[in-house]
Enzyme design. Structure first.
Site, PDB file in Angstrom:
ATOM      1  N   GLU A 161       0.804  -1.222   0.000  1.00  0.00           N
ATOM      2  CA  GLU A 161       0.000   0.000   0.000  1.00  0.00           C
ATOM      3  C   GLU A 161       0.841   1.277   0.000  1.00  0.00           C
ATOM      4  O   GLU A 161       0.818   2.061   0.968  1.00  0.00           O
ATOM      5  CB  GLU A 161      -0.949  -0.002   1.209  1.00  0.00           C
ATOM      6  CG  GLU A 161      -1.884  -1.196   1.240  1.00  0.00           C
ATOM      7  CD  GLU A 161      -2.890  -1.167   2.387  1.00  0.00           C
ATOM      8  OE1 GLU A 161      -2.853  -0.230   3.199  1.00  0.00           O
ATOM      9  OE2 GLU A 161      -3.711  -2.082   2.471  1.00  0.00           O
ATOM     10  N   GLU A 355      -4.983  -8.622   0.619  1.00  0.00           N
ATOM     11  CA  GLU A 355      -5.652  -8.330   1.890  1.00  0.00           C
ATOM     12  C   GLU A 355      -7.138  -8.145   1.644  1.00  0.00           C
ATOM     13  O   GLU A 355      -7.548  -7.498   0.680  1.00  0.00           O
ATOM     14  CB  GLU A 355      -5.153  -7.018   2.527  1.00  0.00           C
ATOM     15  CG  GLU A 355      -3.827  -7.109   3.196  1.00  0.00           C
ATOM     16  CD  GLU A 355      -3.409  -5.793   3.851  1.00  0.00           C
ATOM     17  OE1 GLU A 355      -4.292  -4.998   4.247  1.00  0.00           O
ATOM     18  OE2 GLU A 355      -2.190  -5.570   3.936  1.00  0.00           O
TER      19      GLU A 355
END
Ligand code: IFM
Length: 445
Positions: A161, A355
């Site tokens: 991320e 995720e």
């Protein structure tokens, strides 16, 4: 699902390991941040976290019971290189060596991520991700780690991320290092991407059969109404949140519409984007084997709001119907649509859902069991959304639940519980929730 589909779980180093002063580990920006009063709810730190550094064998046994084929975790940069570069701390590397051997003995494939936000403080002191020198330090870290572990690990994820690392850490000031500066955030974003691009060939050089990718957080959105202003705002939000990372990684450079808006709004500062040097965009576009997608929610966007305003989302003590306790709307169908879009627009050979999960605080009931049925529903509906994308031809090859354990949710401290396994934060005791049993059966099926 496709043949060879990997069912897994995910964690990250700072959120679970603890033992922040053990065996020569260096300080990270998150140690500094969490130990600064006022930065984290209730003053929680990662000093102990889930004590995974000492309890890793128990955690591997839990994963074995769960029946996962893959475990995504991250490697603490400052355990391996306490100063970020230079002297290698062998005991830190030994920890990951033992963990990987333990996973392989249990029949679980390791999916390490190199950077999940825990920059060595020594590098931050020299400018952190605002400095181009950090790119070289990251490549050195990738080289050291893959030289040692690449004989047993073939799948590598460079970054987790990068949007969050750049913008939550350097613009919103909510994550380490806690800055609030557009120029810093955009420069950090570029250097994170550049370090990904430079690390890819370095990893391949050490791991001949390497499969290398990056985990991008996606935040699909939609115009709040059919007014043209909302459509324009949504397009810009999508550029800010998604295309600024997907486009360069897949060889399209930074999206021109977003660059124009940033110029118009003075985001780059007086010198413009001078940190982008000739050749950088080619480097960032190094071919990858898969893209990781982290998905939690999608948002309505209205004109008038600044792009950084996540439209009023606030973590709540209680989840209201349709929301998780992070305050995130539960929107599984947007995952199908986003996967189809990634397939259509970028055509990665393979996609991993690196995720997906939900924060609900359910704990042990009177009979000692944990009935987290809202998490089961969330996971069930998101897995169905992935199946719909696979049926439409999207090459999704794995799914990793966030998270194996309840852990430290960054500046929200211990207030959010994402685990399939409940953790008593006072004692470290682990207790599988109903969702753990549900996921085990889903994997068996
Ligand atoms: O806990 C985080 C993780 O570190 C990165 N992705 C989102 C999760 C939940 O907020």
């Amino acid at each position: 699902m496709r043949d060879g589909f990997t069912w897994g779980v995910a964690t990250s180093a700072y959120q679970i390991e603890g033992a922040t002063r053990a065996d020569g580990r260096g300080e990270t920006i998150w140690d500094r941040f969490t130990n600064t009063p006022g930065r984290v709810i209730d003053g929680a730190t990662g000093d102990v976290a889930c004590d995974h550094y000492n309890r890793w064998e128990e955690d591997v046994a839990l994963m074995s019971d769960l029946g996962v084929a893959g475990y995504r975790f991250s490697i603490g940069w400052a355990r391996v290189l306490p100063d970020g570069r230079g002297t290698v701390n062998q005991p830190g590397l030994d920890f990951y060596d033992r963990l990987i051997d333990g996973l392989l003995e249990a029949g679980i494939t390791p999916y390490p991520t190199l950077y999940h936000w825990d920059l060595p403080q020594a590098l931050e002191d020299e400018g952190g991700w605002r400095s181009r020198d950090t790119v070289g330090a990251f490549v050195e870290f990738a080289d050291v780690v893959t030289r040692r572990l690449g004989d047993r690990v073939s799948t590598w994820i460079t970054h987790n991320e990068p949007w969050v690392a750049a913008f939550v850490g350097h613009l919103e000031g909510v994550h380490a290092p806690g800055l609030t500066d557009w120029g810093a955030a955009l420069t950090a974003a570029h250097h994170l991407l550049l370090s990904h691009g430079e690390a890819v060939p370095a990893i391949r050089g050490n791991v001949p059969d390497a499969s290398v990718g990056i985990a991008l957080d996606c935040r699909p959105s939609f115009p709040a109404t059919d007014r043209p202003e909302d459509a324009a705002a949504q397009r810009h939000f999508d550029g800010f949140r998604n295309r600024w990372f997907f486009d360069p990684v897949f060889g399209r450079g930074y999206p021109a519409d977003v660059v124009d808006t940033y110029v118009a709004r003075g985001r780059f500062g007086p010198d413009g984007p001078g940190y982008v040097l000739p050749g950088d965009m080619d480097t960032i576009a190094a071919p990858i084997d898969f893209v990781g997608i982290n998905y939690y929610t999608s948002l309505p966007i209205s004109a008038g709001a600044d792009e950084t305003e996540d439209t009023g989302i606030e973590p709540g003590a209680e989840a209201t119907p349709g929301y998780t306790e992070m305050g995130w709307p539960i929107t599984p169908s947007a995952l199908t649509t986003f996967l189809e879009r990634v397939h259509r627009d970028y055509d990665p050979g393979s996609i991993l859902i690196t995720e997906n999960g939900a924060s609900f605080s359910d704990g042990p009931g009177p009979d000692g069991t944990i009935d987290d049925r809202r998490r089961i529903e969330y996971l069930r509906d998101h897995i169905a959304a992935i199946e719909a994308a696979v049926d439409a031809g999207v090459p999704v090859d794995g799914y990793f639940v966030w998270s194996l354990l309840d852990n430290l949710e960054w500046s929200l401290g211990l207030t959010q519980r994402f685990g399939l396994v409940w953790v008593d934060h006072a004692t470290g005791r682990r207790l599988p929730k109903a969702s753990f049993d549900w996921y085990r059966k889903r994997i068996e099926r």
